[in-house]
Design an enzyme around this catalytic site. Structure first.
Site, mmCIF file in Angstrom:
data_model
loop_
_atom_site.group_PDB
_atom_site.id
_atom_site.type_symbol
_atom_site.label_atom_id
_atom_site.label_comp_id
_atom_site.label_asym_id
_atom_site.label_seq_id
_atom_site.Cartn_x
_atom_site.Cartn_y
_atom_site.Cartn_z
ATOM 1 C CG ASN A 239 -4.031 5.576 1.354
ATOM 2 O OD1 ASN A 239 -5.041 6.212 1.058
ATOM 3 N ND2 ASN A 239 -3.516 5.606 2.567
ATOM 4 C CB CYS B 146 -2.489 11.051 0.832
ATOM 5 S SG CYS B 146 -2.250 9.341 1.242
ATOM 6 N N GLY C 41 -16.065 -3.391 6.849
ATOM 7 C CA GLY C 41 -16.950 -3.985 7.845
ATOM 8 C C GLY C 41 -17.212 -5.457 7.708
ATOM 9 C CG ASN D 237 -1.902 1.067 1.332
ATOM 10 O OD1 ASN D 237 -1.577 2.163 1.790
ATOM 11 N ND2 ASN D 237 -3.129 0.817 0.914
HETATM 12 C C1 LIG Z 1 -5.794 1.018 12.261
HETATM 13 C C2 LIG Z 1 -6.060 1.145 10.787
HETATM 14 C C3 LIG Z 1 -5.030 1.572 9.926
HETATM 15 C C4 LIG Z 1 -5.257 1.708 8.571
HETATM 16 N N1 LIG Z 1 -4.217 2.084 7.751
HETATM 17 C C5 LIG Z 1 -4.416 2.158 6.397
HETATM 18 C C6 LIG Z 1 -3.345 2.494 5.519
HETATM 19 O O1 LIG Z 1 -2.196 2.701 5.932
HETATM 20 N N2 LIG Z 1 -3.593 2.579 4.189
HETATM 21 C C7 LIG Z 1 -4.849 2.327 3.684
HETATM 22 O O2 LIG Z 1 -5.029 2.395 2.471
HETATM 23 N N3 LIG Z 1 -5.876 1.983 4.490
HETATM 24 C C8 LIG Z 1 -5.691 1.908 5.826
HETATM 25 N N4 LIG Z 1 -6.750 1.558 6.652
HETATM 26 C C9 LIG Z 1 -8.081 1.317 6.065
HETATM 27 C C10 LIG Z 1 -8.351 -0.171 5.900
HETATM 28 O O3 LIG Z 1 -7.419 -0.763 5.017
HETATM 29 C C11 LIG Z 1 -9.773 -0.414 5.380
HETATM 30 O O4 LIG Z 1 -9.924 0.226 4.141
HETATM 31 C C12 LIG Z 1 -10.829 0.121 6.336
HETATM 32 O O5 LIG Z 1 -10.466 -0.133 7.659
HETATM 33 C C13 LIG Z 1 -12.215 -0.466 6.082
HETATM 34 O O6 LIG Z 1 -12.250 -1.870 6.281
HETATM 35 P P1 LIG Z 1 -12.747 -2.569 7.656
HETATM 36 O O7 LIG Z 1 -14.084 -1.994 7.986
HETATM 37 O O8 LIG Z 1 -12.794 -4.041 7.349
HETATM 38 O O9 LIG Z 1 -11.737 -2.228 8.666
HETATM 39 C C14 LIG Z 1 -6.547 1.415 8.027
HETATM 40 C C15 LIG Z 1 -7.563 1.000 8.886
HETATM 41 C C16 LIG Z 1 -7.344 0.856 10.252
HETATM 42 C C17 LIG Z 1 -8.465 0.393 11.134
#
Ligand SMILES: Cc1cc2nc3c(=O)[nH]c(=O)nc-3n(C[C@H](O)[C@H](O)[C@H](O)COP(=O)(O)O)c2cc1C
Ligand code: FES
Lengths: 373, 288
Positions: free
Chosen positions: A182, A185, A299, A154
């Site tokens: 990503n 940003c 989710g 990523n």
């Molecule tokens: C603690 C945390 C850190 C995250 N860091 C990144 C990141 O560095 N880059 C990114 O593209 N998404 C990041 N995300 C987003 C997740 O990859 C994902 O898109 C988002 O949490 C939704 O999915 P979920 O509901 O299954 O958690 C992060 C999410 C969490 C909870």
């Protein structure tokens, strides 16, 4: 000379059998989820009887030679660099690992607190803490190269040049199977406006990265926009191989004292079950306007969520926040999805894809662009 | 680190709103060290999406049990109080790095503020088992919040401070530290951050005055010991057990960091929760 990228080619039999998955689960000390008294909706006691014999094909072809062994990936930022859960999770059974957001230079990230639980979800404001792309390569690439599971890096940046430079350095490194951009940003060159909220900016960074690498290129959509469709279309036209959707939703929480917002960074990203309907809507909309594969995120806590996302057009999914509570969930989902295919008479999970979409001429793409007839 | 099913054996409300629960979890009881913690899953994922971290309060290898001590501060911790003996919950652990006691240390000073007792409690057992002397300084708001003496090993010298003076010293637990500082070979603290900050200020002045001489440590001899390594922590006069909100508790999410003097944020769940006090940037300068 570029090193040869490792590609998953052994697609038959593509999957560890369910028995193998369960065996792994037990040896890693997996226990029943939550209290046994509180019955857990996700933990179905006996899988439905098999109605289809023979191998099920769970592979997902994302194009440019990247074939995921199965459609259950782990989401960026929730699984570190793949090693942190090592002893508890059988990573080799996953469909792919998206590592923590990686930038050109090291970043210390945001002040604390950085995480807090919210109803059915959580807010995080890590602020892209990472050691920088060179350190990531030095620390992890040789480990990733030994794994069968594809690792997708990523990538984050503050300018198009940042993204391009990071990707250039990743290009050709053995052990790196693909790039996930990503784009949620701030673009310093455009007054801090996020790349993800503007079709031109999103297309611009995608096209620039596309020129810099022939690694499979995934671009991650933000849900924090009025209409995601023109942005998705622009990214697809700019040469992305696949879209991932969605990143977190912008939100805040208030400190117990009510004297300030709770998170050190004020703003955080909402994730977890609370955002699933939003993610479903985005995938539903986007899958009707692009012809490249979509990997759904948002989710997911059980098989029903996976099937819902497939029904609105995703060909694969990423599990994020749910890993924190249930680290072995993604591996279990692989076995459960295989069972579901058997029970429904599908040779591949692609049989579940797009069933909830409005009827239209072409079914959503399940293959990389250059593989389309 | 393992995922284990832990069966609740006994639950008691030892103080108003504070619970002590004992679980049968042999792998954690034998495989953990003082200072480590467990990350415990709550009920239904659609409500609570995060586990809750708890210090391992006591670990008893003979019975295969561990105990946790917590205050009900929200619906998540409330959920644990509704568990009944026989219920099995999902624990991830042991996690984090333990306290490091110098083999030459005979006198251990433990300093706990409120719920910080849970962080240092098992070190008292471990130290007494190893034949060391332990003084435990404990601070609470008032007499009704004081950790019961009966729950501590007899060998521990237990000194109490309360904010309202209802029992023990009238004032902060940190007021008690200077009287014991010279006696102590090493000190270990857990509690609210202002308390830890105050203790570490005291410790910093002490190490100039006497810390090195006392244990006959050689200065400048041998190779440099990397900061944060067990060896470096073992040499520190003061180790602190830090608290932070957690996501994964295994080092994957970077949610739990504290700023370090090195300038790189350190994960409480992985590099911690125990740190040498001089590893922590107590001013938390997140200059970017
Ligand atoms: C603690 C945390 C850190 C995250 N860091 C990144 C990141 O560095 N880059 C990114 O593209 N998404 C990041 N995300 C987003 C997740 O990859 C994902 O898109 C988002 O949490 C939704 O999915 P979920 O509901 O299954 O958690 C992060 C999410 C969490 C909870
Ligand atoms: S809680 Fe995730 S890194 Fe510490």
């Amino acid at each position: 000379m570029k090193a040869k990228r490792r590609v998953v080619t052994d697609i038959g039999p593509p999957m560890p059998s369910r028995a193998a998955v369960q065996r792994r689960g037990r040896t890693s000390g997996q226990s029943s989820a939550g209290a046994t008294r509180a019955s857990e909706p996700g933990s179905r006691p006996v899988p439905p009887p098999a109605q289809l014999d023979g191998p099920i094909d769970l592979t997902v072809d994302l194009g440019r030679g990247l074939v995921l062994p199965n459609p259950i990936l782990v989401a960026s930022g929730t699984f570190g660099y793949g090693i942190e859960y090592g002893e508890v999770v059988d990573i080799e059974a996953l469909g792919g690992i998206c590592c923590k957001g990686t930038t050109l230079r090291p970043r210390v990230g945001n002040p604390t607190p950085r995480v807090t639980e919210t109803p059915g979800g959580m807010l995080n404001s890590i602020g892209l803490q990472n050691p920088g792309v060179d350190a990531v390569i030095a620390k992890y690439a040789t480990t990733w190269e030994r794994w069968r599971v594809p690792v997708i890096v990523n990538v984050a940046g503050e300018s198009v040049e940042d993204y391009v430079e990071v990707v250039r350095r990743l290009d050709g490194i053995p052990g790196i199977a693909g790039i996930e951009l990503n784009i949620s940003c701030p673009n310093v060159g455009r007054g801090g406006l996020q790349f993800a909220i503007d079709a031109d900016a999103a297309a611009g960074v995608t096209a620039a990265v596309r020129r810099a690498t022939d690694l499979p290129l995934l671009v991650k959509l933000s849900p924090n926009v009025a209409d995601v469709r023109p942005i998705a279309r622009a990214i697809a036209d700019a040469g992305a191989d696949a879209l991932t959707a969605v990143n977190t939703l912008s939100g805040i929480a208030v400190a117990g004292s009510r004297s300030r917002p709770l998170l050190g960074n004020i703003y955080g990203g909402l994730s977890g079950p609370a955002i699933k309907p939003v993610a479903l809507r985005v995938v539903y909309e986007v899958s009707q306007v692009v012809d490249i594969p979509i990997i759904a995120i948002g989710g997911i806590t059980g098989l029903d969520d996976v099937l819902d996302f497939l029904a609105v057009g995703a060909v694969a999914v990423q599990v994020g926040t749910a890993i924190f509570a249930d680290p072995t969930l993604p591996v279990r989902l692989v076995g459960e999805l295989e069972d579901a295919c058997r029970a429904h008479g599908h040779r591949s999970h692609l049989g579940f894809v797009g069933t909830a979409l409005p009827r239209r001429a072409a079914a959503p793409s399940s293959k990389g662009v250059e593989y389309r007839p | 680190m393992r995922l284990v099913g832990a069966e609740l054996i006994e639950a008691r409300e030892i103080l108003p709103g504070q619970w002590l629960q004992t679980y049968h979890a042999p792998a954690l009881a034998t495989g953990s060290r003082a200072g480590q913690f467990v990350h415990v899953r709550t009920g239904d994922l659609s409500g609570f999406v995060l586990r809750r971290p708890f210090s391992i309060n006591t670990a008893d290898a003979a019975t295969g049990t561990i105990s946790i001590h917590f205050r009900t501060i929200g619906r998540g911790t409330e959920w644990f109080t509704h568990l009944r003996p026989g219920d099995v919950i999902d624990m991830l652990g042991p996690l984090g790095r333990p306290f490091e006691v110098d083999p030459r240390s005979q006198h251990l000073l433990l300093i706990a503020g409120g719920l910080g007792m849970a962080g240092v409690r098992s070190l008292a057992d471990e130290a007494i088992r190893d034949g060391r002397q332990v003084t435990l300084l404990f601070g609470a708001a008032s007499a009704r919040d004081v950790y019961p003496t009966a729950l501590l090993p007899d060998e521990v010298e237990y000194v109490i401070a309360t904010d309202d003076g209802s029992v023990g010293h009238h004032g902060y637990v940190t007021d008690l530290v200077p009287a014991y500082e010279a006696w102590a070979d090493q000190a270990f603290a857990c509690g609210p951050e202002p308390m830890l900050k105050a203790v570490s200020r005291l410790a910093a002045t002490r190490s100039h005055r006497m810390g090195v001489a006392k244990l006959g440590r050689k200065r400048g001899g041998g190779k440099a010991i990397p900061a944060g390594s067990p060896a470096a922590r073992r040499k520190a006069f003061l180790q602190v057990s830090m608290e932070q909100r957690m996501g994964c508790a295994v080092g994957a999410c970077l949610g739990c960091v504290v700023m370090a003097t090195s300038g790189t944020p350190q994960r409480v769940c992985r590099e911690g929760p125990v740190f040498a006090s001089d590893e922590i940037d107590w001013e938390g300068s997140w200059g970017r």
